[in-house]
Design a protein around this motif. Structure first.
Motif, PDB file in Angstrom:
ATOM      1  N   GLU A  42       0.857  -1.178   0.000  1.00 49.94           N
ATOM      2  CA  GLU A  42       0.000   0.000   0.000  1.00 49.94           C
ATOM      3  C   GLU A  42       0.894   1.229   0.000  1.00 49.94           C
ATOM      4  O   GLU A  42       1.531   1.539   1.008  1.00 49.94           O
ATOM      5  CB  GLU A  42      -0.906  -0.003   1.227  1.00 49.94           C
ATOM      6  CG  GLU A  42      -1.929   1.109   1.232  1.00 49.94           C
ATOM      7  CD  GLU A  42      -2.852   1.028   2.430  1.00 49.94           C
ATOM      8  OE1 GLU A  42      -2.672   1.837   3.362  1.00 49.94           O
ATOM      9  OE2 GLU A  42      -3.726   0.135   2.444  1.00 49.94           O
ATOM     10  N   LEU A  43       0.966   1.919  -1.118  1.00 51.57           N
ATOM     11  CA  LEU A  43       1.874   3.048  -1.274  1.00 51.57           C
ATOM     12  C   LEU A  43       1.501   4.203  -0.362  1.00 51.57           C
ATOM     13  O   LEU A  43       0.331   4.407  -0.023  1.00 51.57           O
ATOM     14  CB  LEU A  43       1.890   3.537  -2.722  1.00 51.57           C
ATOM     15  CG  LEU A  43       2.602   2.666  -3.757  1.00 51.57           C
ATOM     16  CD1 LEU A  43       2.413   3.263  -5.146  1.00 51.57           C
ATOM     17  CD2 LEU A  43       4.098   2.542  -3.444  1.00 51.57           C
ATOM     18  N   VAL A  47       3.340   9.578  -2.342  1.00 51.95           N
ATOM     19  CA  VAL A  47       4.069   8.870  -3.392  1.00 51.95           C
ATOM     20  C   VAL A  47       3.108   8.390  -4.469  1.00 51.95           C
ATOM     21  O   VAL A  47       3.370   8.539  -5.678  1.00 51.95           O
ATOM     22  CB  VAL A  47       4.849   7.687  -2.789  1.00 51.95           C
ATOM     23  CG1 VAL A  47       5.488   6.851  -3.890  1.00 51.95           C
ATOM     24  CG2 VAL A  47       5.906   8.188  -1.820  1.00 51.95           C
ATOM     25  N   ALA A  48       1.963   7.825  -4.055  1.00 52.64           N
ATOM     26  CA  ALA A  48       0.977   7.358  -5.026  1.00 52.64           C
ATOM     27  C   ALA A  48       0.467   8.510  -5.891  1.00 52.64           C
ATOM     28  O   ALA A  48       0.318   8.372  -7.111  1.00 52.64           O
ATOM     29  CB  ALA A  48      -0.183   6.684  -4.299  1.00 52.64           C
ATOM     30  N   TYR A  56       7.609  11.754 -11.030  1.00 48.32           N
ATOM     31  CA  TYR A  56       8.849  10.999 -11.180  1.00 48.32           C
ATOM     32  C   TYR A  56       8.499   9.563 -11.540  1.00 48.32           C
ATOM     33  O   TYR A  56       7.356   9.117 -11.407  1.00 48.32           O
ATOM     34  CB  TYR A  56       9.717  11.044  -9.918  1.00 48.32           C
ATOM     35  CG  TYR A  56       8.971  10.805  -8.625  1.00 48.32           C
ATOM     36  CD1 TYR A  56       8.537   9.534  -8.251  1.00 48.32           C
ATOM     37  CD2 TYR A  56       8.694  11.861  -7.759  1.00 48.32           C
ATOM     38  CE1 TYR A  56       7.867   9.315  -7.069  1.00 48.32           C
ATOM     39  CE2 TYR A  56       8.022  11.665  -6.580  1.00 48.32           C
ATOM     40  CZ  TYR A  56       7.607  10.385  -6.228  1.00 48.32           C
ATOM     41  OH  TYR A  56       6.927  10.175  -5.048  1.00 48.32           O
ATOM     42  N   HIS A  57       9.511   8.854 -12.027  1.00 45.51           N
ATOM     43  CA  HIS A  57       9.349   7.464 -12.436  1.00 45.51           C
ATOM     44  C   HIS A  57       9.440   6.574 -11.196  1.00 45.51           C
ATOM     45  O   HIS A  57      10.130   6.920 -10.227  1.00 45.51           O
ATOM     46  CB  HIS A  57      10.451   7.097 -13.440  1.00 45.51           C
ATOM     47  CG  HIS A  57      10.222   5.792 -14.130  1.00 45.51           C
ATOM     48  ND1 HIS A  57      10.647   4.590 -13.605  1.00 45.51           N
ATOM     49  CD2 HIS A  57       9.611   5.496 -15.314  1.00 45.51           C
ATOM     50  CE1 HIS A  57      10.312   3.609 -14.427  1.00 45.51           C
ATOM     51  NE2 HIS A  57       9.683   4.121 -15.477  1.00 45.51           N
ATOM     52  N   PRO A  58       8.781   5.421 -11.181  1.00 38.90           N
ATOM     53  CA  PRO A  58       8.886   4.519 -10.021  1.00 38.90           C
ATOM     54  C   PRO A  58      10.319   4.134  -9.656  1.00 38.90           C
ATOM     55  O   PRO A  58      10.613   3.893  -8.490  1.00 38.90           O
ATOM     56  CB  PRO A  58       8.083   3.291 -10.449  1.00 38.90           C
ATOM     57  CG  PRO A  58       7.070   3.825 -11.405  1.00 38.90           C
ATOM     58  CD  PRO A  58       7.751   4.937 -12.141  1.00 38.90           C
ATOM     59  N   PRO A 464       8.475   2.638  -0.155  1.00 42.55           N
ATOM     60  CA  PRO A 464       7.599   3.783   0.126  1.00 42.55           C
ATOM     61  C   PRO A 464       6.146   3.393   0.386  1.00 42.55           C
ATOM     62  O   PRO A 464       5.244   3.699  -0.395  1.00 42.55           O
ATOM     63  CB  PRO A 464       7.723   4.619  -1.141  1.00 42.55           C
ATOM     64  CG  PRO A 464       7.946   3.625  -2.218  1.00 42.55           C
ATOM     65  CD  PRO A 464       8.769   2.527  -1.598  1.00 42.55           C
ATOM     66  N   GLY A 465       5.929   2.707   1.478  1.00 37.13           N
ATOM     67  CA  GLY A 465       4.568   2.314   1.807  1.00 37.13           C
ATOM     68  C   GLY A 465       4.573   1.257   2.888  1.00 37.13           C
ATOM     69  O   GLY A 465       5.582   1.019   3.554  1.00 37.13           O
ATOM     70  N   LYS A 466       3.423   0.597   3.053  1.00 36.10           N
ATOM     71  CA  LYS A 466       3.273  -0.437   4.069  1.00 36.10           C
ATOM     72  C   LYS A 466       2.907  -1.759   3.408  1.00 36.10           C
ATOM     73  O   LYS A 466       2.100  -1.798   2.483  1.00 36.10           O
ATOM     74  CB  LYS A 466       2.195  -0.041   5.080  1.00 36.10           C
ATOM     75  CG  LYS A 466       2.540   1.186   5.913  1.00 36.10           C
ATOM     76  CD  LYS A 466       1.433   1.486   6.909  1.00 36.10           C
ATOM     77  CE  LYS A 466       1.779   2.719   7.744  1.00 36.10           C
ATOM     78  NZ  LYS A 466       0.695   3.044   8.718  1.00 36.10           N
TER      79      LYS A 466
END
Length: 478
Positions: A42-43, A47-48, A56-58, A464-466
């Motif tokens: 889950e971003l 960031v999402a 920006y690119h992933p 960058p997330g959980k």
């Protein structure tokens, strides 16, 4: 013919591949026949949103830390080349590699209580063995046999530690063999500080165990700003002289006035007398294992923490001993800043990296492998007639004084190399709740941007997330 060392490396890699790509390992994530529990990323909301808006690119998400250097800065490499004039570089390189292996194999110096405890155990074993052989043996002879057995056993189980004999020749070997790796390690760690705390610009630096002043060179290259004061401490006078000579050859040092062109760079053999002076960055790089006792290591770390204004950076080789030395320092600083029972104030410091938490390191208590990271670098071309790409593993911890910013998210850190497989990814993560998790992310259970962020998250980066459980009922049509 393949070497024994490379064969062992390939065998470990094969075992690792079989373990984490087998059906059995994947089946650990399934609860029963009807309901599968798999992992889902889950971003972070920002960031999402940024990825949706194509800001920006992933592969360049905020958790990615890409070092910006592959080798030494040009003026430092030129200074190295000038210093080696009149020397044959290949013999120095050969001896330098031996020195590197010796430094990597350093252990903790044994403490007095270690000798006492192991001596008592081995004496008891020797007495029992002698009595079993012949109970009528002469006491004097039995004592001599016991002493020889105990001495031999202690030599086998206690690692012989002694301080390094650092001669001018050893300093040159250290300079050409260790400096590229140490500089790139420090550059990567400091670049992470700059990326996560862009408003911070250091003006002062305290480097304990400075060597050839690699810390100064790394800070200078990362922030591109002049420092008002750099206090280098190294107990070896030969190393201090070499560091000053390097600065002179790199046009940072004025030989006539014995001062630096960039004012405020000092070289000393001991800690400063004043206890009130603090520094923006305090650094101890590859030094703690050279201290002769636990007491001196603790005193040094406590002193360094008292000199810290903003960041304390402690780095060691990524061996078991180096990792444990870093953990000693980490536990001490956390203990110093943890409020007592009658203290209502909150902790005035936090671990900035690599740990996303202040709990006990899970590898320290539950694992036999060190928590380390890897940096790749290029050796100077003039040494061996070609540039050789090498890697170096290191363990580190960065402390920041003050409260953790509320707006700075605590993301999981990737603590081993990610495994990219067909439509799924294996990630080894250190989570904010103080655990190590082996997470498998399947492409079909994650959104496109989340899966791509996980794909481009490598060893040492933040995710960058959980990571959450994604439950899917097979009886329902998707």
């Amino acid at each position: 013919m393949i070497s024994a060392r490379k064969f062992r490396h390939l065998r470990r890699g094969l075992e690792y591949f079989r373990k984490y790509t087998s059906q059995a390992s994947t089946a650990e994530f399934y609860e029963d026949e009807n309901v599968k529990t798999v992992k889902k990323l889950e971003l972070d909301e920002k960031v999402a949103s940024d990825l949706e808006n194509r800001i920006y690119h992933p592969k360049k998400h905020p958790g990615v830390f890409r070092k910006k250097t592959d080798g030494l800065p040009l003026d430092l490499e030129n200074a190295m080349q000038k210093i080696l004039q009149g020397h044959k570089p290949l013999p120095l390189v050969k001896e330098g590699k031996k020195l590197c292996r010796q430094l990597w194999g350093r252990h903790f110096p044994p403490e007095k209580q270690d000798y006492v405890q192991k001596l008592e155990v081995e004496k008891l074993k020797a007495e029992t063995a002698i009595n079993e052989l012949d109970s009528n043996i002469d006491d004097k002879l039995a004592s001599e046999i016991e002493e020889k057995i105990v001495t031999k056993q202690l030599q086998d189980i206690i690692h012989p530690w002694h301080p390094l004999n650092v001669t001018p020749e050893t300093c040159l070997q250290y300079f050409i063999s260790r400096t590229p790796a140490e500089y790139c390690v420090l550059h990567k760690i400091l670049s992470e500080i700059q990326q996560t705390d862009p408003e911070f610009v250091p003006l002062t630096l305290f480097d304990f165990g400075s060597g050839i002043a690699s810390g100064y060179w790394a800070v200078r290259e990362v922030w591109k700003k002049p420092l008002k004061e750099v206090y280098n401490v190294d107990t070896n006078l030969n190393m201090n002289k070499l560091a000053q000579n390097i600065l002179h050859l790199a046009k940072h040092y004025d030989e006539n006035t014995q001062t630096t062109a960039e004012k405020g760079i000092f070289f000393r053999q001991f800690f400063p007398f004043s206890h009130e002076r603090t520094y923006d960055i305090v650094l101890s790089a590859f030094t703690l294992l050279e201290l002769p006792s636990f007491k001196e290591r603790v005193e040094a770390v406590a002193h360094l923490w008292s000199k810290t204004e903003n960041y304390l950076v402690i780095v060691e080789d990524g061996s078991n001993a180096g990792y444990k030395a870093v953990m000693e320092a980490r536990n001490l600083v956390i203990h110093l800043e943890t409020p007592g029972e009658n203290d209502t104030d909150k902790t005035e410091a936090y671990v900035a990296s690599p740990c996303p938490h202040e709990f006990v390191c899970p590898r320290f208590t539950k694992d036999n492998t060190p928590c380390n990271f890897e940096v790749n670098y290029l050796t100077p071309q003039f040494l061996e007639g070609k540039q050789v790409r090498q890697n170096h593993r290191y363990s580190y911890v960065v402390f920041k004084k003050g409260q953790r910013p509320a707006d700075r998210p605590q993301w999981s850190r990737c603590v081993r190399e990610s495994l990219l497989r067909n439509k799924h990814i294996h990630l080894h993560l250190c989570t904010p709740d103080g655990n190590i998790e082996n997470s498998i992310l399947f492409k079909q259970n994650n959104c496109r941007n989340a899966y791509r962020c996980a794909k481009y998250t490598s060893w040492g980066d933040l995710l960058p997330g959980k990571i959450k459980d994604h439950v899917k009922d097979e009886n329902k049509k998707s």
